[in-house]
Structure formats: C-alpha cells, structure tokens
Design a protein around this motif. Structure first.
Motif: not given
Ligand code: FAD
Length: 333
Positions: A69, A71, A73, A168, A170, A192, A194-196
């Motif tokens: 789960n 994210h 970067w 929301t 990103a 960020q 999570s995906r969104d």
C-alpha cells in the motif's frame, strides 16, 4: 504472562499487541481504543527503507501488507521567493495513516488480540490484575500525566501552530513552500501518500496566526484561508480536514515530550506517550513501532528474570535512538 493490556490503539499499541501475541500465544492480549476503528487524525506517514527492514524481521505478514500500500517518490522541491529548487534521488515511501491502522487492526484480529473500540480509559488501575499494562495513549498520554512523579515528563509546548490537511492534488515531490503575508510567514510541507491523496501540513508562528484572526476561525474558515494562500500549488484542488473529532481549533501546537522514566511496576510507556519528535522529520510512527519491537524483545527474552529488568533494558535501548532523532528533529524544527 497471562494478561497484557494496551491502553490506546494507535501504531504503538496495535503493533505491540501483534508482536506480544505472536511471542506469547498463551497470553490474553487486549487493546482499548477510544475512537472507532476508522477514525483517525492526520493523513499520511512516511517510512524509510531501514525502518521497513525492521518491520520485515518483526512481522513479515503486516510488512507485506504495508509494502503493498506504499506510494514511492524521490524528489524534494522547495518553493521560496518565486523560485523552485528540486533535489532528487532521496527515496521516500508513504502510506495513509488510516490504511496503516486498518492493516494493524486486521493483523491483530487474525492473531486473536481482543480489540475494544469506543472505550475511554480513565485510569490504568482498571487493569490492576494484568501482568503488563502498556500506556500507548499518544502524545497527550493521560497515564503519563496522571503519574508525573513517576515518569517525570518534560513537555516543551512549541509556539508554532500547524494544521494537518489532505488534498487530491498529486505532489510529485516532497514539497516545502513558503509564502509571506502582511503579518508574517506561512509554510507548507506536502507529500503524496497514496494514488489519489496527499498530506498538506500548514505551519506558522503563533503571532502571525493570531494577527490573521485564525484563532477565531473554525476548520472550514481555516481551510479557505490556506486554499487562498497556497492556491498556486493546489491547481484548483481543495484542501480537506479529517479531524472533525478534535475539540476546539483545528490548529495545534507541537509538544516535545521527554520522560526521565518510562516504567513503574507493570506499567510502561511506549510511542508518543514516552517521547515525541517534531513531525518535520517524519519519524513518530517509526519510533512508536520500533519501541514495540524492542519492548517485545526484552519482555520475552530469557536474559531477564524480572519484568523490572526487561522494562529497564527496553528504555535504555530505545532512549538512545529517541535522543538522536529528537536532536535531529529539533534542528529541523
Ligand atoms: C502533523 C503531524 C505529522 C506527522 N507526520 C508523521 C510522519 O510523516 N511520519 C511519522 O512516522 N509520524 C508522523 N507523525 C507522528 C505520528 O502521528 C505519531 O508519532 C504516532 O502516531 C505515534 O503513535 P502512538 O501509537 O504512540 O500514538 P497515537 O498515534 O497518538 O495513538 C494513541 C492512541 O491512543 C488513543 N487514546 C488516547 N488516550 C486514550 C484513552 N484515555 N482511552 C482510550 N484510548 C486512548 C488515541 O485515540 C489514539 O488512537 C506526525 C504527527 C503530526 C502531528
């Protein structure tokens, strides 16, 4: 040990319950939490590769679920005085705090930990018959505050105000942006997780906060203020709060907590109850969960014939790590 109680179902309490239940399968392990399973303040948390290695050794099942789960970067971007500076190759990973708690709750359930939600603990004496009582009740720990003579806490309430929001938008990089108003500076610290969804923490000095009348604003008015001030980084995305359960202002002060003692008899402090490190260094959850690893190791180690020795060794091991991070966090703050 027959009965172990964790007072507080945050990362420290849940992870302790998981590791202790695994190490002592005959013991009844209980977690009491005042909130509902899905309630949470805040948005994302950050871990490093090294921390993930510790989690893998301690409990591969929850480690796998956390990893799935994440994210990831790499970059840090700083916006200052109309210019943008980007530095790459750092390697961060984040997860939603709500998801992390769901994973730990699920794993605890699987192992047979007894979890009770919406249960306010008034007094640790309610568990006088337990063999080990873990105060995992967070930065404002009632247990710690009830026994100042034992734990000897030193709480340094910092003057800056911060509000922990989500969006929301990103943010591709760890983003630090600074904006000057007629009353002083505000900064955001955003990433960020999570995906969104991204976390946006807005911070300012107390006098700047007051001069803008933010002490009189409710959460919606504060959000509107921040959206306007940092609009250029949000690309039209809205800011959101998920701290509806907080009483009073959504703007908080950071409290740096240090305790001289972490245990007395069968009662032991863990995580934010024992120590805090400023959020700009992103290590509170890591410290809380690594405390749980160390506590379980010492409590179940054959090297200690008495609980007092085990809890003393736990404090000695963890305090060193905590002091290092608190010192780095202080500079960062
Ligand atoms: C703005 C901000 C950003 C942060 N960002 C990061 C980050 O990026 N990475 C990171 O690692 N950490 C971060 N942290 C720190 C992190 O949130 C904490 O360090 C971490 O949650 C500590 O875990 P804990 O289990 O000790 O305490 P908590 O997460 O506070 O859990 C304590 C639990 O005990 C419950 N409780 C308290 N009192 C009672 C009672 N009397 N009865 C029943 N239940 C009770 C509470 O409801 C809560 O669920 C951040 C903190 C802030 C404020």
């Amino acid at each position: 040990m027959k009965r172990i109680v964790c007072m507080g179902g945050g990362p420290a309490g849940l992870y302790s319950s998981i590791l202790l239940r695994k190490a002592l399968p005959a013991a009844r392990v209980e977690v009491y939490e005042r909130n509902r399973p899905d309630d949470t303040f805040g948005w994302g948390v950050v871990f490093s590769d090294q921390t993930m290695g510790n989690f893998r050794s301690a409990d591969p099942e929850s480690h796998r679920a956390i990893l799935a789960n994440f994210h990831h970067w790499d970059d840090i971007a700083i916006h200052f005085g109309g210019r943008k500076f980007v530095s790459g190759g750092h390697g961060f990973c984040g997860i939603s705090r709500r998801k992390l708690l769901q994973i730990l709750q699920e794993r605890a359930r699987e192992l047979g930990v007894h979890q009770t939600f919406q249960h306010e603990i008034e007094d640790d004496q309610a568990f006088a018959d337990a063999d080990l009582v873990i105060a995992s009740d967070g930065g404002n720990s009632r247990t710690r505050n009830r026994h100042p003579d034992i734990f000897q806490p030193d709480v340094d309430k910092r003057k800056c105000r911060f509000i922990w929001l989500g969006t929301t938008q990103a943010f591709a990089a760890f983003t630090f942006a600074f904006e000057r108003t007629e009353h002083g500076w505000f900064q955001i610290h955003a990433y960020q997780f999570s995906r969104d969804l991204s976390t946006v923490i807005v911070e300012t000095r107390e006098e700047t906060w007051k001069a803008h009348g933010l002490d009189q604003f409710d959460a919606a008015q504060s959000i509107a203020f921040c959206e306007q001030l940092f609009g250029r980084y949000l690309d039209g995305h809205r800011l959101q709060s998920n701290a509806a359960h907080l009483r009073g202002s959504a703007w908080l002060n950071f409290n740096r907590v240090v305790c001289k003692r972490w245990h007395h008899d069968r009662l032991v402090l863990i995580g934010d109850a024992a120590h805090t490190a400023h959020f700009s260094i992103g290590s509170g959850t890591k410290l809380a969960m690594e405390d749980a690893i160390s506590l379980t190791h010492h409590v179940t180690s054959a090297a200690h014939s008495h609980l007092d020795g085990a809890l003393g060794a736990y404090r000695e091991e963890r305090n060193l790590e905590v002091l290092k991070l608190q010192s780095a966090a202080r500079n960062r703050m």
